[in-house]
Write a protein that holds these residues in place. Structure first.
Motif, PDB file in Angstrom:
ATOM      1  N   ARG A  81     -72.712   5.499 -68.712  1.00 20.52           N
ATOM      2  CA  ARG A  81     -72.066   4.882 -67.553  1.00 20.52           C
ATOM      3  C   ARG A  81     -70.602   4.604 -67.834  1.00 20.52           C
ATOM      4  O   ARG A  81     -69.735   4.823 -66.975  1.00 20.52           O
ATOM      5  N   PHE A  82     -70.330   4.116 -69.032  1.00 16.79           N
ATOM      6  CA  PHE A  82     -68.947   3.784 -69.354  1.00 16.79           C
ATOM      7  C   PHE A  82     -68.063   5.022 -69.319  1.00 16.79           C
ATOM      8  O   PHE A  82     -67.037   5.045 -68.632  1.00 16.79           O
ATOM      9  N   TYR A  83     -68.453   6.070 -70.053  1.00 19.92           N
ATOM     10  CA  TYR A  83     -67.526   7.196 -70.138  1.00 19.92           C
ATOM     11  C   TYR A  83     -67.511   8.052 -68.872  1.00 19.92           C
ATOM     12  O   TYR A  83     -66.484   8.643 -68.536  1.00 19.92           O
ATOM     13  N   ALA A  84     -68.604   8.088 -68.134  1.00 20.06           N
ATOM     14  CA  ALA A  84     -68.645   8.937 -66.942  1.00 20.06           C
ATOM     15  C   ALA A  84     -68.166   8.224 -65.681  1.00 20.06           C
ATOM     16  O   ALA A  84     -67.498   8.832 -64.833  1.00 20.06           O
ATOM     17  N   ASP A  85     -68.484   6.941 -65.553  1.00 20.60           N
ATOM     18  CA  ASP A  85     -68.219   6.231 -64.296  1.00 20.60           C
ATOM     19  C   ASP A  85     -66.999   5.313 -64.348  1.00 20.60           C
ATOM     20  O   ASP A  85     -66.491   4.912 -63.294  1.00 20.60           O
ATOM     21  N   VAL A  86     -66.566   4.952 -65.547  1.00 20.38           N
ATOM     22  CA  VAL A  86     -65.443   4.017 -65.675  1.00 20.38           C
ATOM     23  C   VAL A  86     -64.264   4.672 -66.383  1.00 20.38           C
ATOM     24  O   VAL A  86     -63.180   4.832 -65.818  1.00 20.38           O
ATOM     25  N   TRP A  87     -64.482   5.059 -67.611  1.00 19.22           N
ATOM     26  CA  TRP A  87     -63.389   5.531 -68.473  1.00 19.22           C
ATOM     27  C   TRP A  87     -62.760   6.820 -67.948  1.00 19.22           C
ATOM     28  O   TRP A  87     -61.543   6.895 -67.757  1.00 19.22           O
ATOM     29  N   GLN A  88     -63.580   7.829 -67.691  1.00 17.94           N
ATOM     30  CA  GLN A  88     -63.029   9.111 -67.251  1.00 17.94           C
ATOM     31  C   GLN A  88     -62.241   8.999 -65.940  1.00 17.94           C
ATOM     32  O   GLN A  88     -61.089   9.457 -65.876  1.00 17.94           O
ATOM     33  N   PRO A  89     -62.780   8.390 -64.884  1.00 13.66           N
ATOM     34  CA  PRO A  89     -61.994   8.304 -63.643  1.00 13.66           C
ATOM     35  C   PRO A  89     -60.682   7.539 -63.808  1.00 13.66           C
ATOM     36  O   PRO A  89     -59.651   7.932 -63.248  1.00 13.66           O
ATOM     37  N   GLN A  90     -60.713   6.448 -64.577  1.00  7.23           N
ATOM     38  CA  GLN A  90     -59.484   5.678 -64.778  1.00  7.23           C
ATOM     39  C   GLN A  90     -58.448   6.485 -65.547  1.00  7.23           C
ATOM     40  O   GLN A  90     -57.269   6.543 -65.170  1.00  7.23           O
ATOM     41  N   GLU A  91     -58.877   7.108 -66.646  1.00  3.78           N
ATOM     42  CA  GLU A  91     -57.926   7.806 -67.505  1.00  3.78           C
ATOM     43  C   GLU A  91     -57.350   9.048 -66.824  1.00  3.78           C
ATOM     44  O   GLU A  91     -56.160   9.350 -66.971  1.00  3.78           O
TER      45      GLU A  91
END
Length: 296
Positions: A81-91
């Motif tokens: 969830r962190f890398y797919a739903d939060v980190w990737q879209p933000q970065e």
């Protein structure tokens, strides 16, 4: 607090943290960005290469996610969830904004590598299919994430100060400031994850993490010699090369405490300091070559 209770408490904290990041820090709204620049030539000359490096690194998060999917074939759901739903879209949004800024300054767009998964990552992925070794791979992921995000926090703070010092308030306050506000949440995720997993590792797993970390560490965005020199140039522009040891210590403090607490008196893991010094030296050597007689 029992070990099992502590583990569940840490998991709940992580889930809550990811929930907050997702709800309170969505990708930066493009309508909130003001690309107004008072002096494009000066901004490009002073910080253009920094913007390019940061844009490339942010946009390469697409490749990083492919690497994570390879390295961690069965990750905890909170990690996914962190890398797919939060980190990737933000970065990715950070990268798009920085890249648009540099092209508006007359620079070419960044050239990120978004799809190459290295042989090293594929080997880690194969090892990660063995249950106890996946914990080793996860720990390497968390340590890399901590170093990357802590580097980003410090670099964006320095960039913000530098751009603001040029009088470019629109860039500093609507581009760099919103980006730098999102990076600490990423760092916190990796730190919570690393601390929680470190407490569960067997002695042999910790030993293996230490050995693999020592031979694989690289500054964020450095995958070849040219990028090493580019990173050294970024360090120079942001003033990091004035005290490389302090910078290296800041990004690796938690890593030192988790992996090297038995090494009394160690300020910085030696491989971290060596990597940053190598980048600074690579930049200096390239600058000397470019200034050599006959070079334009």
């Amino acid at each position: 607090m029992s070990g099992v209770t502590r583990l569940r408490f840490d998991e709940v904290r992580l889930v809550d943290h990811v929930d907050r990041l997702e709800h309170e820090h969505p990708p930066i709204d493009l309508d909130s960005v003001d690309f107004t620049v008072r002096d494009p030539a000066t901004l490009a000359t002073r910080f253009g290469h920094v913007l390019d490096y940061m844009a490339r690194v942010e946009l390469e998060v697409d490749r990083n996610v492919l690497e994570l999917m390879t390295m961690l074939p069965d990750p905890p759901e909170v990690d996914r969830r962190f890398y797919a739903d939060v980190w990737q879209p933000q970065e990715i949004r950070h990268g798009l904004i920085l890249d648009q800024l540099q092209t508006r300054l007359g620079r070419p767009p960044a050239t990120p590598d978004t799809d190459t998964v290295s042989a090293k990552v594929k080997v880690l992925g194969a090892l990660g299919r063995i249950d106890r070794l996946q914990d080793v791979t996860r720990m390497l992921y968390y340590l890399t994430g901590m170093a990357t995000e802590r580097s980003a926090v410090l670099a964006y703070n320095l960039l913000h100060d530098g751009v603001r010092g040029l009088g470019e308030r629109a860039v500093s306050e609507t581009i760099v400031a919103p980006i730098k506000r999102q990076e600490p949440g990423h760092y916190a995720f990796y730190q919570l994850s690393a601390r929680g997993l470190a407490a569960q590792l067997a002695t042999w797993q910790t030993w293996l993490v230490c050995r693999l970390r020592a031979i694989s560490f690289a500054p964020v965005g450095v995958n070849n010699d040219d990028q090493r020199a580019d990173f050294g140039d970024v360090m120079g522009t942001l003033g990091i090369h004035d005290d490389v040891t302090a910078f290296a210590e800041s990004i690796s403090r938690v890593e030192r405490d988790l992996l090297w607490a038995h090494e009394e008196g160690m300020r910085v893991p030696p491989y971290v300091l060596a990597a940053f010094r190598s980048a600074a030296e690579a930049a200096q050597e390239r600058a000397l070559r470019l200034r050599a007689p006959g070079r334009r």
